[in-house]
Scaffold this motif. Sequence first.
Motif, PDB file in Angstrom:
ATOM      1  N   LEU A  38      44.267  42.204  30.940  1.00 10.69           N
ATOM      2  CA  LEU A  38      43.852  42.153  32.342  1.00 10.69           C
ATOM      3  C   LEU A  38      45.051  41.806  33.215  1.00 10.69           C
ATOM      4  O   LEU A  38      45.645  40.736  33.054  1.00 10.69           O
ATOM      5  CB  LEU A  38      42.764  41.087  32.528  1.00 10.69           C
ATOM      6  CG  LEU A  38      42.249  40.855  33.939  1.00 10.69           C
ATOM      7  CD1 LEU A  38      41.516  42.089  34.469  1.00 10.69           C
ATOM      8  CD2 LEU A  38      41.319  39.637  33.954  1.00 10.69           C
ATOM      9  N   PRO A  39      45.428  42.668  34.146  1.00 10.33           N
ATOM     10  CA  PRO A  39      46.495  42.303  35.079  1.00 10.33           C
ATOM     11  C   PRO A  39      46.083  41.085  35.909  1.00 10.33           C
ATOM     12  O   PRO A  39      44.920  40.943  36.297  1.00 10.33           O
ATOM     13  CB  PRO A  39      46.638  43.553  35.964  1.00 10.33           C
ATOM     14  CG  PRO A  39      46.121  44.663  35.114  1.00 10.33           C
ATOM     15  CD  PRO A  39      44.993  44.053  34.323  1.00 10.33           C
ATOM     16  N   ALA A  40      47.030  40.219  36.192  1.00 11.51           N
ATOM     17  CA  ALA A  40      46.751  38.986  36.931  1.00 11.51           C
ATOM     18  C   ALA A  40      46.344  39.248  38.374  1.00 11.51           C
ATOM     19  O   ALA A  40      45.787  38.365  39.020  1.00 11.51           O
ATOM     20  CB  ALA A  40      47.977  38.074  36.902  1.00 11.51           C
ATOM     21  N   ASP A  41      46.599  40.449  38.877  1.00 12.75           N
ATOM     22  CA  ASP A  41      46.293  40.744  40.276  1.00 12.75           C
ATOM     23  C   ASP A  41      44.926  41.394  40.456  1.00 12.75           C
ATOM     24  O   ASP A  41      44.685  42.116  41.416  1.00 12.75           O
ATOM     25  CB  ASP A  41      47.388  41.614  40.898  1.00 12.75           C
ATOM     26  CG  ASP A  41      47.497  43.002  40.288  1.00 12.75           C
ATOM     27  OD1 ASP A  41      46.799  43.279  39.280  1.00 12.75           O
ATOM     28  OD2 ASP A  41      48.275  43.814  40.821  1.00 12.75           O
ATOM     29  N   MET A  42      44.001  41.094  39.541  1.00 14.95           N
ATOM     30  CA  MET A  42      42.641  41.636  39.621  1.00 14.95           C
ATOM     31  C   MET A  42      41.632  40.494  39.684  1.00 14.95           C
ATOM     32  O   MET A  42      40.891  40.240  38.736  1.00 14.95           O
ATOM     33  CB  MET A  42      42.377  42.569  38.446  1.00 14.95           C
ATOM     34  CG  MET A  42      43.312  43.763  38.460  1.00 14.95           C
ATOM     35  SD  MET A  42      42.824  45.080  37.354  1.00 14.95           S
ATOM     36  CE  MET A  42      41.377  45.733  38.198  1.00 14.95           C
ATOM     37  N   PRO A  43      41.584  39.795  40.840  1.00 15.48           N
ATOM     38  CA  PRO A  43      40.771  38.591  40.946  1.00 15.48           C
ATOM     39  C   PRO A  43      39.285  38.819  41.170  1.00 15.48           C
ATOM     40  O   PRO A  43      38.524  37.853  41.263  1.00 15.48           O
ATOM     41  CB  PRO A  43      41.383  37.889  42.163  1.00 15.48           C
ATOM     42  CG  PRO A  43      41.833  39.024  43.034  1.00 15.48           C
ATOM     43  CD  PRO A  43      42.361  40.050  42.051  1.00 15.48           C
ATOM     44  N   PHE A  44      38.839  40.069  41.247  1.00 13.26           N
ATOM     45  CA  PHE A  44      37.438  40.321  41.573  1.00 13.26           C
ATOM     46  C   PHE A  44      36.640  40.923  40.427  1.00 13.26           C
ATOM     47  O   PHE A  44      35.497  41.335  40.617  1.00 13.26           O
ATOM     48  CB  PHE A  44      37.344  41.222  42.811  1.00 13.26           C
ATOM     49  CG  PHE A  44      38.015  40.623  44.010  1.00 13.26           C
ATOM     50  CD1 PHE A  44      37.624  39.396  44.517  1.00 13.26           C
ATOM     51  CD2 PHE A  44      39.062  41.282  44.627  1.00 13.26           C
ATOM     52  CE1 PHE A  44      38.255  38.841  45.613  1.00 13.26           C
ATOM     53  CE2 PHE A  44      39.692  40.735  45.734  1.00 13.26           C
ATOM     54  CZ  PHE A  44      39.289  39.508  46.230  1.00 13.26           C
ATOM     55  N   GLY A  93      38.574  51.127  34.452  1.00 11.71           N
ATOM     56  CA  GLY A  93      39.234  49.967  35.041  1.00 11.71           C
ATOM     57  C   GLY A  93      39.700  48.976  33.987  1.00 11.71           C
ATOM     58  O   GLY A  93      39.996  49.335  32.854  1.00 11.71           O
ATOM     59  N   HIS A  94      39.737  47.718  34.384  1.00  6.46           N
ATOM     60  CA  HIS A  94      40.187  46.615  33.532  1.00  6.46           C
ATOM     61  C   HIS A  94      39.123  45.523  33.483  1.00  6.46           C
ATOM     62  O   HIS A  94      38.339  45.421  34.410  1.00  6.46           O
ATOM     63  CB  HIS A  94      41.478  46.002  34.096  1.00  6.46           C
ATOM     64  CG  HIS A  94      42.671  46.857  33.885  1.00  6.46           C
ATOM     65  ND1 HIS A  94      43.090  47.790  34.788  1.00  6.46           N
ATOM     66  CD2 HIS A  94      43.544  46.912  32.846  1.00  6.46           C
ATOM     67  CE1 HIS A  94      44.167  48.389  34.337  1.00  6.46           C
ATOM     68  NE2 HIS A  94      44.467  47.883  33.157  1.00  6.46           N
ATOM     69  N   PRO A  95      39.142  44.718  32.437  1.00  6.25           N
ATOM     70  CA  PRO A  95      40.099  44.656  31.337  1.00  6.25           C
ATOM     71  C   PRO A  95      39.806  45.716  30.284  1.00  6.25           C
ATOM     72  O   PRO A  95      38.691  46.196  30.154  1.00  6.25           O
ATOM     73  CB  PRO A  95      39.867  43.253  30.761  1.00  6.25           C
ATOM     74  CG  PRO A  95      38.413  42.996  31.012  1.00  6.25           C
ATOM     75  CD  PRO A  95      38.114  43.664  32.335  1.00  6.25           C
ATOM     76  N   PRO A 141      32.622  47.051  41.027  1.00  6.98           N
ATOM     77  CA  PRO A 141      33.813  47.680  41.595  1.00  6.98           C
ATOM     78  C   PRO A 141      35.074  46.844  41.397  1.00  6.98           C
ATOM     79  O   PRO A 141      36.182  47.341  41.521  1.00  6.98           O
ATOM     80  CB  PRO A 141      33.470  47.846  43.072  1.00  6.98           C
ATOM     81  CG  PRO A 141      32.398  46.840  43.339  1.00  6.98           C
ATOM     82  CD  PRO A 141      31.651  46.685  42.049  1.00  6.98           C
ATOM     83  N   GLY A 142      34.916  45.568  41.044  1.00  3.27           N
ATOM     84  CA  GLY A 142      36.064  44.693  40.820  1.00  3.27           C
ATOM     85  C   GLY A 142      36.957  45.140  39.683  1.00  3.27           C
ATOM     86  O   GLY A 142      38.132  44.782  39.638  1.00  3.27           O
ATOM     87  N   ILE A 143      36.443  45.960  38.756  1.00  2.00           N
ATOM     88  CA  ILE A 143      37.268  46.438  37.635  1.00  2.00           C
ATOM     89  C   ILE A 143      38.345  47.408  38.107  1.00  2.00           C
ATOM     90  O   ILE A 143      39.283  47.697  37.373  1.00  2.00           O
ATOM     91  CB  ILE A 143      36.436  47.090  36.515  1.00  2.00           C
ATOM     92  CG1 ILE A 143      35.820  48.412  36.976  1.00  2.00           C
ATOM     93  CG2 ILE A 143      35.383  46.127  35.976  1.00  2.00           C
ATOM     94  CD1 ILE A 143      35.359  49.311  35.859  1.00  2.00           C
ATOM     95  N   LEU A 144      38.211  47.902  39.335  1.00  2.00           N
ATOM     96  CA  LEU A 144      39.145  48.880  39.893  1.00  2.00           C
ATOM     97  C   LEU A 144      40.056  48.281  40.961  1.00  2.00           C
ATOM     98  O   LEU A 144      40.964  48.944  41.438  1.00  2.00           O
ATOM     99  CB  LEU A 144      38.365  50.036  40.540  1.00  2.00           C
ATOM    100  CG  LEU A 144      37.329  50.726  39.673  1.00  2.00           C
ATOM    101  CD1 LEU A 144      36.536  51.727  40.506  1.00  2.00           C
ATOM    102  CD2 LEU A 144      37.967  51.395  38.471  1.00  2.00           C
TER     103      LEU A 144
END
Length: 185
Positions: free
Chosen positions: A92-98, A126-128, A167-170
Amino acid sequence: MIPVLVLAAGRARRFGSDKRQARLANGETVLQATLARVRAAGLEPRLVLAPGDPLLSEPGALVAPGCAKGMGSSIADAVAQLQEGVAGCLILPADMPFVAPESIRAVAAALADHAIVVPVFEGKRGHPVGFTAALFAELQALQGDIGARRIVARQAARVLEVAVQDPGILWDIDTPADLSRQPPP
């Protein structure tokens, strides 16, 4: 236990400063919010950091000596440091806070029966992204800035897409303007 490798060793060139410490509309830093989501999912975050980063004092932090070469090198360095017996990991990239904790849990749960698990929202991946330990050798061979996309493409027959209503995965934070967004419901 499935650790979540939270990739935080990048240089944030597009952002212009350390976006991990930038504040979201709710007052949390980007990194605090991302880590809180992982913990709320009941999983262990493992920060992946550049050598000399002050956050290396955080419990479970992993140093990525090759991080200047790109995300792939950071992933390779981090996976090489995971303990034996770990069944897999999420990236998980650290810049995906949602990203919703439920999405993180869904990826981790599906990893018990699949080699690679990718969350999907409205047809978009998306992530993670989750990988079983059987793919750790391939992850450790990554180099440069591509990340694990090549492994996912090469192992397409072993990928499970998990549909999520999140939508937070994107949604990542690339510019200061992204900070003023409100998190998805």
